[in-house]
Design an enzyme around this catalytic site. Structure first.
Site, PDB file in Angstrom:
ATOM      1  N   HIS A 185       0.757  -1.229   0.066  1.00  0.00           N
ATOM      2  CA  HIS A 185       0.015   0.072  -0.215  1.00  0.00           C
ATOM      3  C   HIS A 185       0.951   1.105  -0.083  1.00  0.00           C
ATOM      4  CE1 HIS A 185      -2.833   2.881   2.237  1.00  0.00           C
ATOM      5  NE2 HIS A 185      -3.352   2.416   0.891  1.00  0.00           N
TER       6      HIS A 185
ATOM      7  N   HIS B 224      -0.957  11.236  -1.583  1.00  0.00           N
ATOM      8  CA  HIS B 224      -2.203  10.667  -1.361  1.00  0.00           C
ATOM      9  C   HIS B 224      -3.147  11.840  -1.227  1.00  0.00           C
ATOM     10  CE1 HIS B 224      -5.406   9.460   1.480  1.00  0.00           C
ATOM     11  NE2 HIS B 224      -5.511   8.528   0.892  1.00  0.00           N
TER      12      HIS B 224
END
Length: 239
Positions: A7, A50
């Site tokens: 991730h 992100h």
């Protein structure tokens, strides 16, 4: 065989969405997929980050979209995680592609709506074409319209919907968007839904699992489950 997906790179050991995290994931043969987040700089360059704002993971402030690539590259994107990563910068998508080419499957999450970042789909697809990597990636997003746009632009690239929650008619939404990857937040994913999706030929990604007990549970559902984790070592210890 269950797929171990790192991730944001190996974000348990290095600052997320940096080349350091990507290289760490590439150093572990058991990791066969990696997820990254992509936005556009003010001058239209796909970059890895992100949050829509800079404060959490860089020394900058404000919206990513309001900064040029040069301005973004001047920021420290690693010290927040550890001083040893103070030289890390926000990478471009092209840098990430060059690092992973031929080595694993890259799950590219478009952190946007088509209105927020006009042209993001085209720019990502151009880079995949340039580096002959259409067969090595998934393009995923929470925004169904953006995924439909990717499908209209290029039928070759595998696409997926990211879901947090348990929408009604989930598999029908997949079909309508032309997606073949269902990427769902683990708290909302059930064994029944995962198996139903697989029966239709879809691949299923569960995110983000860091507790070995949860990882073991999802691994037991089906041998083809893909598990996205900040701590790939915890999953690999169970295989």
């Amino acid at each position: 065989m269950n797929i171990c997906m790192a991730h944001r790179g190996w974000s348990g050991k290095a600052p997320e969405n940096t080349l350091a995290a990507i290289r760490l994931a590439l150093s572990e043969p058991g990791i066969s997929a990696m997820e990254i987040d992509v936005q556009l700089s003010r001058d239209g360059v796909p970059v890895l980050i992100h949050d829509f704002t800079l404060e959490r993971t860089t020394t900058g402030s404000g919206l990513v979209m309001n900064h040029t690539l040069e301005e973004l590259r001047a920021l420290d994107a690693g010290s927040w995680f550890g001083e040893e990563f103070s030289d890390e910068r926000i990478p471009t998508l092209e840098e990430a592609l060059l690092a992973v080419k031929g080595r694993l499957t890259l799950n590219i999450e478009l952190k946007a709506t088509s209105d927020m970042y006009p042209g993001i789909a085209e720019k990502v697809l151009e880079l995949l074409e340039k580096h002959d990597m259409k067969q090595e990636v998934y393009i995923t997003s929470f925004d169904h319209d953006l995924i439909r746009q990717v499908r209209q632009l290029d039928q070759e690239v595998v696409t997926g919907l990211i879901v947090l929650g348990r929408p009604v008619l989930m598999l029908e939404q997949m079909e309508e968007a032309g997606a073949t990857i269902l990427s769902m937040g683990y708290p909302y994913l059930t064994r029944e839904l995962a198996l139903a999706a697989m029966d239709k030929g879809y691949k299923v990604v569960a995110w983000t699992l860091d507790d070995p007990r949860d990882i073991r549970t999802v691994m037991s559902w089906h041998a083809d489950m893909q598990i996205c984790t900040n701590h790939p070592d915890r999953m690999l210890a169970l295989i």
